[in-house]
Structures are given as structure tokens and as C-alpha cells.
Design a protein around this motif. Structure first.
Motif, PDB file in Angstrom:
ATOM      1  N   ALA A 195      -1.871   4.281  -0.908  1.00 30.61           N
ATOM      2  CA  ALA A 195      -0.959   3.694  -1.880  1.00 30.61           C
ATOM      3  C   ALA A 195      -0.425   4.749  -2.833  1.00 30.61           C
ATOM      4  O   ALA A 195      -1.172   5.490  -3.460  1.00 30.61           O
ATOM      5  N   GLY A 196       0.934   4.819  -2.914  1.00 31.75           N
ATOM      6  CA  GLY A 196       1.563   5.706  -3.861  1.00 31.75           C
ATOM      7  C   GLY A 196       1.600   7.150  -3.438  1.00 31.75           C
ATOM      8  O   GLY A 196       2.056   8.000  -4.197  1.00 31.75           O
ATOM      9  N   MET A 197       1.143   7.497  -2.232  1.00 27.71           N
ATOM     10  CA  MET A 197       1.121   8.885  -1.782  1.00 27.71           C
ATOM     11  C   MET A 197       2.393   9.193  -1.008  1.00 27.71           C
ATOM     12  O   MET A 197       2.711   8.563  -0.003  1.00 27.71           O
ATOM     13  N   LEU A 198       3.125  10.177  -1.468  1.00 25.57           N
ATOM     14  CA  LEU A 198       4.358  10.577  -0.812  1.00 25.57           C
ATOM     15  C   LEU A 198       4.082  11.565   0.304  1.00 25.57           C
ATOM     16  O   LEU A 198       3.268  12.479   0.170  1.00 25.57           O
ATOM     17  N   GLN A 199       4.741  11.365   1.441  1.00 25.80           N
ATOM     18  CA  GLN A 199       4.683  12.317   2.529  1.00 25.80           C
ATOM     19  C   GLN A 199       5.830  13.306   2.376  1.00 25.80           C
ATOM     20  O   GLN A 199       6.792  13.075   1.637  1.00 25.80           O
ATOM     21  N   VAL A 200       5.770  14.404   3.103  1.00 24.56           N
ATOM     22  CA  VAL A 200       6.797  15.428   3.019  1.00 24.56           C
ATOM     23  C   VAL A 200       8.135  14.849   3.492  1.00 24.56           C
ATOM     24  O   VAL A 200       8.230  14.277   4.582  1.00 24.56           O
ATOM     25  N   GLY A 201       9.156  14.988   2.678  1.00 28.32           N
ATOM     26  CA  GLY A 201      10.471  14.494   3.038  1.00 28.32           C
ATOM     27  C   GLY A 201      10.669  13.005   2.811  1.00 28.32           C
ATOM     28  O   GLY A 201      11.740  12.480   3.100  1.00 28.32           O
ATOM     29  N   GLU A 202       9.662  12.316   2.315  1.00 26.25           N
ATOM     30  CA  GLU A 202       9.768  10.875   2.114  1.00 26.25           C
ATOM     31  C   GLU A 202      10.493  10.570   0.809  1.00 26.25           C
ATOM     32  O   GLU A 202      10.300  11.247  -0.198  1.00 26.25           O
ATOM     33  N   THR A 203      11.347   9.589   0.821  1.00 25.09           N
ATOM     34  CA  THR A 203      12.065   9.159  -0.380  1.00 25.09           C
ATOM     35  C   THR A 203      11.546   7.807  -0.820  1.00 25.09           C
ATOM     36  O   THR A 203      11.139   6.991  -0.006  1.00 25.09           O
ATOM     37  N   ARG A 204      11.557   7.583  -2.122  1.00 24.65           N
ATOM     38  CA  ARG A 204      11.069   6.320  -2.654  1.00 24.65           C
ATOM     39  C   ARG A 204      12.083   5.219  -2.388  1.00 24.65           C
ATOM     40  O   ARG A 204      13.290   5.472  -2.302  1.00 24.65           O
ATOM     41  N   PRO A 205      11.633   3.975  -2.240  1.00 26.35           N
ATOM     42  CA  PRO A 205      12.554   2.870  -1.965  1.00 26.35           C
ATOM     43  C   PRO A 205      13.484   2.602  -3.137  1.00 26.35           C
ATOM     44  O   PRO A 205      13.125   2.808  -4.298  1.00 26.35           O
ATOM     45  N   SER A 206      14.678   2.125  -2.821  1.00 27.33           N
ATOM     46  CA  SER A 206      15.653   1.798  -3.858  1.00 27.33           C
ATOM     47  C   SER A 206      15.313   0.450  -4.481  1.00 27.33           C
ATOM     48  O   SER A 206      14.464  -0.286  -3.994  1.00 27.33           O
ATOM     49  N   ALA A 263       0.811  -1.221   0.000  1.00 26.80           N
ATOM     50  CA  ALA A 263       0.000   0.000   0.000  1.00 26.80           C
ATOM     51  C   ALA A 263       0.843   1.269   0.000  1.00 26.80           C
ATOM     52  O   ALA A 263       0.378   2.324  -0.442  1.00 26.80           O
ATOM     53  N   ASP A 264       2.090   1.195   0.481  1.00 24.06           N
ATOM     54  CA  ASP A 264       2.952   2.368   0.538  1.00 24.06           C
ATOM     55  C   ASP A 264       3.728   2.613  -0.754  1.00 24.06           C
ATOM     56  O   ASP A 264       4.523   3.541  -0.823  1.00 24.06           O
ATOM     57  N   TYR A 265       3.485   1.787  -1.759  1.00 26.35           N
ATOM     58  CA  TYR A 265       4.205   1.914  -3.019  1.00 26.35           C
ATOM     59  C   TYR A 265       3.270   2.427  -4.104  1.00 26.35           C
ATOM     60  O   TYR A 265       2.056   2.193  -4.064  1.00 26.35           O
ATOM     61  N   ASN A 266       3.839   3.123  -5.084  1.00 27.46           N
ATOM     62  CA  ASN A 266       3.025   3.608  -6.196  1.00 27.46           C
ATOM     63  C   ASN A 266       2.856   2.504  -7.235  1.00 27.46           C
ATOM     64  O   ASN A 266       3.380   1.397  -7.102  1.00 27.46           O
ATOM     65  N   SER A 267       2.120   2.822  -8.296  1.00 26.12           N
ATOM     66  CA  SER A 267       1.776   1.818  -9.302  1.00 26.12           C
ATOM     67  C   SER A 267       3.006   1.258  -9.992  1.00 26.12           C
ATOM     68  O   SER A 267       3.096   0.047 -10.245  1.00 26.12           O
ATOM     69  N   GLN A 268       3.962   2.120 -10.305  1.00 30.04           N
ATOM     70  CA  GLN A 268       5.172   1.658 -10.980  1.00 30.04           C
ATOM     71  C   GLN A 268       5.977   0.711 -10.098  1.00 30.04           C
ATOM     72  O   GLN A 268       6.491  -0.316 -10.566  1.00 30.04           O
ATOM     73  N   GLU A 269       6.082   1.028  -8.811  1.00 32.31           N
ATOM     74  CA  GLU A 269       6.827   0.181  -7.887  1.00 32.31           C
ATOM     75  C   GLU A 269       6.115  -1.157  -7.664  1.00 32.31           C
ATOM     76  O   GLU A 269       6.774  -2.195  -7.536  1.00 32.31           O
ATOM     77  N   THR A 293       4.352  -2.650  -9.890  1.00 31.67           N
ATOM     78  CA  THR A 293       4.613  -3.420 -11.102  1.00 31.67           C
ATOM     79  C   THR A 293       5.957  -4.130 -11.000  1.00 31.67           C
ATOM     80  O   THR A 293       6.095  -5.306 -11.367  1.00 31.67           O
ATOM     81  N   ILE A 294       6.970  -3.412 -10.499  1.00 31.46           N
ATOM     82  CA  ILE A 294       8.291  -4.004 -10.311  1.00 31.46           C
ATOM     83  C   ILE A 294       8.218  -5.148  -9.306  1.00 31.46           C
ATOM     84  O   ILE A 294       8.791  -6.227  -9.517  1.00 31.46           O
ATOM     85  N   LEU A 295       7.489  -4.908  -8.208  1.00 34.78           N
ATOM     86  CA  LEU A 295       7.347  -5.951  -7.186  1.00 34.78           C
ATOM     87  C   LEU A 295       6.624  -7.172  -7.739  1.00 34.78           C
ATOM     88  O   LEU A 295       7.011  -8.315  -7.465  1.00 34.78           O
ATOM     89  N   ALA A 296       5.565  -6.947  -8.519  1.00 26.28           N
ATOM     90  CA  ALA A 296       4.813  -8.060  -9.107  1.00 26.28           C
ATOM     91  C   ALA A 296       5.708  -8.886 -10.029  1.00 26.28           C
ATOM     92  O   ALA A 296       5.654 -10.129 -10.019  1.00 26.28           O
ATOM     93  N   ARG A 297       6.522  -8.207 -10.829  1.00 26.50           N
ATOM     94  CA  ARG A 297       7.427  -8.916 -11.733  1.00 26.50           C
ATOM     95  C   ARG A 297       8.466  -9.713 -10.937  1.00 26.50           C
ATOM     96  O   ARG A 297       8.773 -10.871 -11.271  1.00 26.50           O
ATOM     97  N   ARG A 298       8.996  -9.104  -9.884  1.00 28.89           N
ATOM     98  CA  ARG A 298       9.975  -9.795  -9.045  1.00 28.89           C
ATOM     99  C   ARG A 298       9.370 -11.007  -8.359  1.00 28.89           C
ATOM    100  O   ARG A 298      10.003 -12.063  -8.243  1.00 28.89           O
ATOM    101  N   VAL A 299       8.145 -10.868  -7.866  1.00 27.73           N
ATOM    102  CA  VAL A 299       7.483 -11.988  -7.207  1.00 27.73           C
ATOM    103  C   VAL A 299       7.300 -13.138  -8.187  1.00 27.73           C
ATOM    104  O   VAL A 299       7.501 -14.312  -7.848  1.00 27.73           O
ATOM    105  N   GLY A 300       6.920 -12.821  -9.432  1.00 23.94           N
ATOM    106  CA  GLY A 300       6.770 -13.853 -10.446  1.00 23.94           C
ATOM    107  C   GLY A 300       8.077 -14.580 -10.715  1.00 23.94           C
ATOM    108  O   GLY A 300       8.113 -15.812 -10.810  1.00 23.94           O
ATOM    109  N   ILE A 301       9.178 -13.818 -10.803  1.00 27.75           N
ATOM    110  CA  ILE A 301      10.497 -14.421 -11.063  1.00 27.75           C
ATOM    111  C   ILE A 301      10.948 -15.259  -9.877  1.00 27.75           C
ATOM    112  O   ILE A 301      11.407 -16.397 -10.032  1.00 27.75           O
ATOM    113  N   TYR A 302      10.819 -14.696  -8.669  1.00 27.48           N
ATOM    114  CA  TYR A 302      11.256 -15.418  -7.477  1.00 27.48           C
ATOM    115  C   TYR A 302      10.424 -16.679  -7.249  1.00 27.48           C
ATOM    116  O   TYR A 302      10.951 -17.705  -6.810  1.00 27.48           O
ATOM    117  N   SER A 303       9.127 -16.597  -7.542  1.00 24.69           N
ATOM    118  CA  SER A 303       8.262 -17.771  -7.386  1.00 24.69           C
ATOM    119  C   SER A 303       8.695 -18.874  -8.350  1.00 24.69           C
ATOM    120  O   SER A 303       8.737 -20.058  -7.979  1.00 24.69           O
TER     121      SER A 303
END
Length: 232
Positions: A106-117, A37-43, A45-55
């Protein structure tokens, strides 16, 4: 040639039919969305692709060398069920205890928040999204059992590994698709429907974890009784 194709597709359907009900990509999609829920749509998508590969990788490892790894460390399948069941049940309980508005941010940035690497996303994709939420002790146990058929006679010996590889690839891709489009499903349900569906999915996940734990514990407890009650 016809016999070879028949055996191949028969084995592929066997593996696909055994894994799909346990992995249940549509049923796990709401849980994936809640836990990201703390990630945006693009992130996501990356997580979904990674989960598919790792699975895909985790299931293949379980099929081809899972039984040898357990034997090397002296770990039995009931122990895997007990430990994995506790992990799954704990994850379900945490989802049930989370706030009702967790998915709204989901996908909402707070003040001073940085996106995960990318490294953080890869770590999150494997634990807990891939293991134990998506590929848990139940699916690993099934994969190990299917791997026992790799040493079959005749065409089975060559067809089963290739058919398993194909079936696992199809199943893993279906996981990616369901996770990738999980947000659309919840939008169709609406706010109230999403909360109900997410809570129900979390409860079912906790029940699955308890069932897996009980399956392993029952075997261990039965072996303990046999050991202590056997005649001297």
C-alpha cells in the motif's frame, strides 16, 4: 413539540438501526483497505470520503425514488437481489483469491509508476467500493422498504423523510470514519492477524453475496412453481 421530537428520534433510530447492521462499517473496513492496497494514505482518505458521499446519495435515492425507478423499468426486488448477490459474491471471491502480500504494498510507488488522477479515484470510489461492496442490494432493498413509510399519516409523513435524511447522514459519516482509519486497525492486528482477518472478511462477504442471491432466487423460483403448478 415534545410529540414531534419523539416521533422524529423514533424514526431516526428506526432507519439507523435498519441500515447499520447491513452496512457494517467496521466489518467492511478491512475489505476497503485490501481493495485500496495500491493507494497511499492520502488517496485512501479521498476514497473514504468519496465512498461516504456516494453511499449517502445512493441510499437517499433508493429511499425516495427507488421503488418508482424499479417500477418504471419493470424490475422486481428479487431480480435486484439475484444480480446484486452475484456481484457481491464475485467481489468476495476475488478478495479471497488475491495474494497474501497485496496489502503490504500500500502506497509504494514502482519505478515509472504515476499516481491515479482525481477522475480515476472518483470512478474507483463508486464502483466497486461504494456499489456493490458498501451499499449492496441488501441495503438498497432495506432503503426502498423504509421509503414506503414516507406516505404515513399525520406527523409520520413529515417526520420520516427528515429523520431518514439525518440517519443516513450519520451512517455515511461512520463509513467514512471506519474506512479512513482502517489502516490503524490492521496495524494493531499485525501481519499474520491482518491476513487472517482479511481472508475471513472476504469469505463473509462472499457468503453474504450468496445469501442475497439465494433470497432473490427463492422468491423467483417459488413464483415459477406457483405459475406452472396452479390448477388449470
Amino acid at each position: 413539540m415534545l410529540q414531534t421530537l419523539t416521533v422524529f428520534f423514533g424514526n431516526m433510530l428506526l432507519v439507523f438501526g435498519a441500515l447499520m447492521p447491513i452496512l457494517n462499517p467496521p466489518g467492511h473496513a478491512p475489505i476497503f483497505l485490501t481493495m485500496t492496497a495500491d493507494y497511499n494514505s492520502q488517496e485512501r482518505t479521498i476514497l473514504a470520503r468519496r465512498v461516504g458521499i456516494y453511499s449517502f446519495i445512493l441510499l437517499l435515492i433508493s429511499m425516495f425514488i427507488g421503488s418508482y425507478v424499479l417500477e418504471f423499468f419493470g424490475v422486481s426486488l428479487p431480480i435486484v437481489r439475484v444480480a446484486g448477490g452475484l456481484l457481491v459474491a464475485t467481489a468476495g471471491w476475488q478478495l479471497m483469491s488475491s495474494g497474501d502480500d497485496s496489502h503490504k504494498s500500500a502506497g509504494m510507488l514502482q519505478v515509472g509508476e504515476t499516481r491515479p488522477s482525481n477522475d480515476e479515484l472518483r470512478e474507483r470510489a463508486f464502483y466497486p467500493l461504494t456499489f456493490p461492496i458498501t451499499v449492496g442490494p441488501g441495503s438498497i432493498t432495506v432503503a426502498i422498504a423504509l421509503g414506503a413509510g414516507f406516505n404515513g399519516p399525520g406527523l409520520q409523513k413529515f417526520s420520516m423523510p427528515l429523520a431518514s435524511l439525518t440517519a443516513v447522514a450519520i451512517t455515511s459519516y461512520s463509513l467514512y470514519l471506519c474506512y479512513r482509519h482502517a489502516e490503524r486497525l490492521l496495524k494493531l492486528l499485525g501481519s499474520t492477524g491482518s491476513i487472517i482477518f482479511l481472508r475471513l472478511s472476504a469469505f463473509i462477504l462472499m457468503c453474504i453475496g450468496i445469501q442475497i442471491f439465494w433470497d432473490g432466487f427463492s422468491v423467483l423460483f417459488g413464483e415459477l412453481l406457483v405459475h406452472y403448478l396452479k390448477p388449470v
